[in-house]
Write a protein that holds these residues in place. Structure first.
Motif, PDB file in Angstrom:
ATOM      1  N   ILE A  49       0.840  -1.200   0.000  1.00 19.99           N
ATOM      2  CA  ILE A  49       0.000   0.000   0.000  1.00 19.99           C
ATOM      3  C   ILE A  49       0.873   1.247   0.000  1.00 19.99           C
ATOM      4  CG2 ILE A  49      -1.757   1.292   1.277  1.00 19.99           C
ATOM      5  CD1 ILE A  49      -2.710  -1.423   2.384  1.00 19.99           C
ATOM      6  N   SER A  50       1.902   1.241   0.842  1.00 23.26           N
ATOM      7  CA  SER A  50       2.754   2.414   0.966  1.00 23.26           C
ATOM      8  C   SER A  50       3.487   2.723  -0.336  1.00 23.26           C
ATOM      9  CB  SER A  50       3.742   2.206   2.100  1.00 23.26           C
ATOM     10  OG  SER A  50       4.565   3.316   2.240  1.00 23.26           O
ATOM     11  N   TYR A  51       3.911   1.666  -1.051  1.00 24.31           N
ATOM     12  CA  TYR A  51       4.603   1.888  -2.320  1.00 24.31           C
ATOM     13  C   TYR A  51       3.625   2.131  -3.467  1.00 24.31           C
ATOM     14  CZ  TYR A  51       9.298   0.916  -0.682  1.00 24.31           C
ATOM     15  OH  TYR A  51      10.505   1.003  -0.056  1.00 24.31           O
ATOM     16  N   GLY A  52       2.343   2.056  -3.201  1.00 26.23           N
ATOM     17  CA  GLY A  52       1.371   2.314  -4.252  1.00 26.23           C
ATOM     18  C   GLY A  52       1.275   1.195  -5.273  1.00 26.23           C
ATOM     19  N   TYR A  58     -11.335  12.927 -12.523  1.00 27.17           N
ATOM     20  CA  TYR A  58     -10.439  11.805 -12.257  1.00 27.17           C
ATOM     21  C   TYR A  58     -11.211  10.515 -12.471  1.00 27.17           C
ATOM     22  CZ  TYR A  58      -6.502   9.367 -10.164  1.00 27.17           C
ATOM     23  OH  TYR A  58      -5.407   8.562  -9.980  1.00 27.17           O
ATOM     24  N   GLU A  93      -4.001  -0.231 -11.279  1.00 26.62           N
ATOM     25  CA  GLU A  93      -4.921   0.898 -11.372  1.00 26.62           C
ATOM     26  C   GLU A  93      -4.354   1.982 -12.283  1.00 26.62           C
ATOM     27  OE1 GLU A  93      -5.878   2.511  -7.534  1.00 26.62           O
ATOM     28  OE2 GLU A  93      -6.220   4.501  -8.382  1.00 26.62           O
ATOM     29  N   ARG A 108      -1.769   8.335 -14.078  1.00 28.75           N
ATOM     30  CA  ARG A 108      -1.169   7.607 -12.953  1.00 28.75           C
ATOM     31  C   ARG A 108      -1.022   6.168 -13.439  1.00 28.75           C
ATOM     32  NH1 ARG A 108      -1.184   3.205  -9.925  1.00 28.75           N
ATOM     33  NH2 ARG A 108      -0.905   3.520  -7.713  1.00 28.75           N
ATOM     34  N   PHE A 122       4.584   2.485 -13.278  1.00 30.36           N
ATOM     35  CA  PHE A 122       5.499   3.396 -12.595  1.00 30.36           C
ATOM     36  C   PHE A 122       5.440   3.186 -11.082  1.00 30.36           C
ATOM     37  CE2 PHE A 122       6.623   7.674 -10.954  1.00 30.36           C
ATOM     38  CZ  PHE A 122       7.878   7.783 -11.515  1.00 30.36           C
ATOM     39  N   CYS A 178       8.273   1.370  -8.148  1.00 29.10           N
ATOM     40  CA  CYS A 178       8.766   1.975  -6.906  1.00 29.10           C
ATOM     41  C   CYS A 178       9.160   0.913  -5.894  1.00 29.10           C
ATOM     42  CB  CYS A 178       7.687   2.862  -6.279  1.00 29.10           C
ATOM     43  SG  CYS A 178       7.203   4.247  -7.264  1.00 29.10           S
ATOM     44  N   ASP A 214      -3.792   5.801   3.874  1.00 33.26           N
ATOM     45  CA  ASP A 214      -2.524   5.088   3.747  1.00 33.26           C
ATOM     46  C   ASP A 214      -2.077   4.935   2.297  1.00 33.26           C
ATOM     47  OD1 ASP A 214      -4.625   3.486   3.222  1.00 33.26           O
ATOM     48  OD2 ASP A 214      -3.868   1.731   4.266  1.00 33.26           O
ATOM     49  N   TYR A 215      -2.898   5.354   1.361  1.00 34.95           N
ATOM     50  CA  TYR A 215      -2.598   5.086  -0.040  1.00 34.95           C
ATOM     51  C   TYR A 215      -2.589   6.394  -0.825  1.00 34.95           C
ATOM     52  CZ  TYR A 215      -3.514   3.156  -4.738  1.00 34.95           C
ATOM     53  OH  TYR A 215      -3.496   2.862  -6.070  1.00 34.95           O
ATOM     54  N   PHE A 270      -2.460   7.745  -4.145  1.00 34.59           N
ATOM     55  CA  PHE A 270      -2.586   7.133  -5.469  1.00 34.59           C
ATOM     56  C   PHE A 270      -2.235   8.057  -6.611  1.00 34.59           C
ATOM     57  CE2 PHE A 270      -6.824   8.648  -6.744  1.00 34.59           C
ATOM     58  CZ  PHE A 270      -7.437   8.883  -5.537  1.00 34.59           C
ATOM     59  N   CYS A 271      -2.079   9.327  -6.359  1.00 34.93           N
ATOM     60  CA  CYS A 271      -1.653  10.193  -7.445  1.00 34.93           C
ATOM     61  C   CYS A 271      -0.965  11.403  -6.850  1.00 34.93           C
ATOM     62  CB  CYS A 271      -2.861  10.597  -8.295  1.00 34.93           C
ATOM     63  SG  CYS A 271      -2.438  11.528  -9.745  1.00 34.93           S
ATOM     64  N   LEU A 272       0.204  11.721  -7.369  1.00 38.77           N
ATOM     65  CA  LEU A 272       0.922  12.903  -6.906  1.00 38.77           C
ATOM     66  C   LEU A 272       1.363  13.652  -8.152  1.00 38.77           C
ATOM     67  CD1 LEU A 272       3.776  12.878  -4.282  1.00 38.77           C
ATOM     68  CD2 LEU A 272       3.859  14.330  -6.249  1.00 38.77           C
ATOM     69  N   HIS A 292      -3.545  13.103  -4.333  1.00 36.78           N
ATOM     70  CA  HIS A 292      -4.788  12.329  -4.216  1.00 36.78           C
ATOM     71  C   HIS A 292      -4.547  11.228  -3.195  1.00 36.78           C
ATOM     72  CE1 HIS A 292      -5.761  14.239  -8.049  1.00 36.78           C
ATOM     73  NE2 HIS A 292      -6.998  13.856  -7.873  1.00 36.78           N
ATOM     74  N   SER A 304      -6.163   8.131  -0.531  1.00 41.90           N
ATOM     75  CA  SER A 304      -7.262   7.202  -0.348  1.00 41.90           C
ATOM     76  C   SER A 304      -6.963   6.353   0.876  1.00 41.90           C
ATOM     77  CB  SER A 304      -7.381   6.336  -1.602  1.00 41.90           C
ATOM     78  OG  SER A 304      -8.359   5.373  -1.431  1.00 41.90           O
ATOM     79  N   ILE A 310       6.380   9.170   4.618  1.00 47.92           N
ATOM     80  CA  ILE A 310       5.031   8.769   5.033  1.00 47.92           C
ATOM     81  C   ILE A 310       4.423   7.807   4.012  1.00 47.92           C
ATOM     82  CG2 ILE A 310       2.744   9.623   5.632  1.00 47.92           C
ATOM     83  CD1 ILE A 310       4.098  12.305   6.306  1.00 47.92           C
ATOM     84  N   TRP A 311       4.459   8.217   2.735  1.00 49.88           N
ATOM     85  CA  TRP A 311       4.016   7.329   1.655  1.00 49.88           C
ATOM     86  C   TRP A 311       5.224   7.089   0.772  1.00 49.88           C
ATOM     87  CZ3 TRP A 311       1.083  11.864   2.652  1.00 49.88           C
ATOM     88  CH2 TRP A 311      -0.121  11.630   3.323  1.00 49.88           C
ATOM     89  N   ARG A 312       5.747   5.874   0.756  1.00 47.90           N
ATOM     90  CA  ARG A 312       7.031   5.663   0.100  1.00 47.90           C
ATOM     91  C   ARG A 312       6.952   5.762  -1.419  1.00 47.90           C
ATOM     92  NH1 ARG A 312       9.585   0.832   3.479  1.00 47.90           N
ATOM     93  NH2 ARG A 312       7.416   0.521   4.028  1.00 47.90           N
ATOM     94  N   THR A 313       5.744   5.612  -1.963  1.00 50.08           N
ATOM     95  CA  THR A 313       5.600   5.768  -3.413  1.00 50.08           C
ATOM     96  C   THR A 313       5.946   7.187  -3.855  1.00 50.08           C
ATOM     97  OG1 THR A 313       4.077   5.481  -5.243  1.00 50.08           O
ATOM     98  CG2 THR A 313       3.131   6.320  -3.228  1.00 50.08           C
ATOM     99  N   PHE A 348       9.570   8.321  -5.942  1.00 53.54           N
ATOM    100  CA  PHE A 348       9.728   8.400  -7.400  1.00 53.54           C
ATOM    101  C   PHE A 348       8.833   9.489  -7.989  1.00 53.54           C
ATOM    102  CE2 PHE A 348      11.783   4.365  -9.172  1.00 53.54           C
ATOM    103  CZ  PHE A 348      12.702   4.370  -8.160  1.00 53.54           C
ATOM    104  N   HIS A 349       7.617   9.602  -7.471  1.00 52.27           N
ATOM    105  CA  HIS A 349       6.707  10.597  -8.034  1.00 52.27           C
ATOM    106  C   HIS A 349       7.233  12.012  -7.807  1.00 52.27           C
ATOM    107  CE1 HIS A 349       3.869   7.190  -8.117  1.00 52.27           C
ATOM    108  NE2 HIS A 349       3.355   7.839  -9.127  1.00 52.27           N
TER     109      HIS A 349
END
Lengths: 371, 151
Positions: free
Chosen positions: A217-220, A305, A314, A333, A337, A341, B51-52, B54-56, B70, B72, B99-102, B105-106
């Motif tokens: 979840i954290s890495y998306g 969106y 997604e 998104r 990509f 991560c 916790d998610y 989903f778009c930065l 964004h 979620s 906080i959000w590791r994704t 890269f974004h």
């Protein structure tokens, strides 16, 4: 990039994988720091096929920009187009005829099956098994034939238009879909026999590339890769679009969190997609395949969106509109990509040979990462 | 939480938030200086639990840049959009990749395409473009006479 080869002060070896390497499935460049055979760090270098689709879309109209997304994730190009078409329909409140909705879902699921099957072949080939690749291409060709007959193209279908689909289905469509369902039921057990239960394959994938639920979840991470870690993230279930809520299918989940679970999730997803095809192929409603829309589309001022579930996860389409005929700003998104991560985190402490298996299980498509 | 509940909850945590009407999800403008504190609350408060990420992304409004996050929640299934206006000449905002590791890269992508400087980012380098690239391609005033095709 040559100067990056060498040893660090601590005695670690730095090697480059790619940009031209069969295991990266495209032009991905990884700079790997190795301690003996153990990976200490992976650093992806991207951009070898960056076309700046987002910038390009700023000068394309709402009818045109849909088709640039076929070139992002070319294995689920129909689903990418779907996401963009949905966005335009949402902005203009266009009602899509039921026939078009069903055709769209059928095409989406055919795309998903084709993508997963190709992945299955490529994954096995990454681990040294050549035969599955040919099996995979045999079935994938049949699906591409269906696409060719109805959409006029095999890979970048460009079949979606705002308000429906570009043309009605070919008279042979239903018969062909039933044929492919029959064929897949016959061949999928063969797939399992070849790879799923194979001892060598299991030994190389079980317990490799652990990705916990929180990290996913954290890495998306989304799509089958996240569902193998027990994250419920199927957009078709969570935020249903185009009538997915009326269909009877399971969100495939697994709690193994390793490479083998990601493999299993995709294999079961093929079967779920077949079940969706079965439910719809004989129930395509009569009527229009396209809603009547204005020749020039102008989205109202605001932000939109939409998200769809592609074969990789997604896909989010974010559009900022100033009320004109072209988007002011557009952001894709892309699932690839975000999934990338997590690669560094998943491979740390693993052996260099396992890196290929882990990367294969993430199902990376490079144009989707670079955009 | 419903959208109305989210709006009340967030304005209690951060009273100077500016809600923006329209859009499918609640939109808020936050001052760049307040963003790290708000991000912590959004992620770790039990009833919010975003916790998610989903778009930065970032939007160039010609007068200023706007960061768009964004968020979620996989537990509560609610969504939210946080925006932050940045100075176009010297855009700076605190990183959220712890906080959000994704975001790691974004944020690197936004850094090279818009020129936003993310403070305390562990590895802020170009990701997609070559290291010697000049200019920020996704800004509206970017010109490249050789490679850009104008329609």
């Amino acid at each position: 990039m040559i100067e990056e080869i060498g040893t660090t002060e601590q005695g670690d070896l730095i090697i480059n994988v790619g940009p031209q390497h069969p295991a990266t499935h495209g032009v991905l460049h990884l700079v790997i720091t190795l301690n003996g055979e153990t990976i200490k760090k992976i650093e992806p270098h991207l951009g070898y096929i960056h076309r700046s689709i987002e910038k390009m879309c700023e000068s394309l109209t709402y009818r045109q920009f849909i088709y640039t997304t076929s070139r992002m994730d070319y294995l689920s190009s129909h689903i990418n187009n779907h996401g963009c078409a949905l966005l335009v329909e949402k902005g203009l409140q266009i009602e899509v005829p039921p026939r078009a909705q069903v055709i769209r879902i059928l095409m989406d699921e055919l795309t998903r099956i084709a993508s997963h099957i190709l992945w299955w072949g490529a994954m096995a080939m990454d681990l040294g098994a050549m035969t599955p690749y040919f099996h995979a291409f045999r079935e994938r060709e049949l699906i591409n034939d269906i696409m060719e007959e109805t959409c006029g193209a095999r890979l970048t279908m460009n079949y979606q238009v705002p308000g429906g689909v570009m043309a009605d289905i070919h008279p042979n469509f239903q018969r062909r879909v039933k044929d492919i369902i029959k064929q897949l039921y016959k061949k999928l057990p063969e797939y399992d026999e070849l790879v799923t239960g194979n001892t060598i394959f299991k030994a190389r994938t079980q317990g490799i590339g652990y990705l916990s639920k929180e990290d996913a979840i954290s890495y998306g991470v989304t799509g089958p890769s996240a569902r193998a870690s027990g994250v419920s993230c199927d957009i078709r279930k969570l935020y249903p679009y185009e009538g997915y809520e009326k269909l009877n299918f399971q969100e495939v989940m697994h709690t193994g969190c390793d490479t083998y679970s990601r493999y299993l999730v995709r294999m079961i997803e093929i079967r779920e997609s077949i079940s969706i095809l079965e439910q719809l192929v004989d129930n395509i409603p009569e009527g229009d395949y396209q809603a009547k829309t204005k020749a020039v589309l102008k989205l109202p001022k605001g932000e939109f969106y939409t998200r769809v579930e592609t074969a990789r996860g997604e896909l989010g389409v974010y559009v900022v509109s100033e009320g004109g005929t072209t988007p002011y700003r557009i952001k894709f998104r892309s699932p690839g990509f975000s999934n990338l991560c997590a690669l560094d985190h998943m491979t740390r402490g693993q052996k260099i040979g396992d890196m290929v298996a882990i990367m294969g299980s993430l199902d990376l498509v490079i144009p989707d990462i670079d955009r | 939480m419903t959208n109305e509940e989210l709006i009340t909850e967030l304005t209690t945590i951060q009273p100077n938030l500016v809600p923006e009407a329209g859009g499918e999800w609640p939109n808020f403008f936050v001052e760049a200086a307040d963003w790290p504190k708000l991000a912590q609350a959004l992620r770790f408060k039990d009833d919010l639990f975003f916790d998610y990420l989903f778009c930065l992304t970032c939007v160039d409004w010609k007068t200023h840049l706007a960061m768009v996050y964004h968020l979620s929640s996989t537990r509560h299934r609610h969504n939210i959009v946080i925006k932050s206006k940045l100075n176009r000449e010297k855009p700076e905002i605190q990183t959220v990749c712890d906080i959000w590791r994704t975001a790691e890269f974004h944020e690197r992508e936004v850094y090279e395409l818009f020129g936003v400087n993310f403070l305390n980012h562990p590895d802020l380098r170009k990701l997609i473009l070559p290291d010697d690239w000049v200019g920020y391609p996704l800004r509206k005033d970017y010109e490249d006479p050789i490679n850009m095709i104008k329609l």
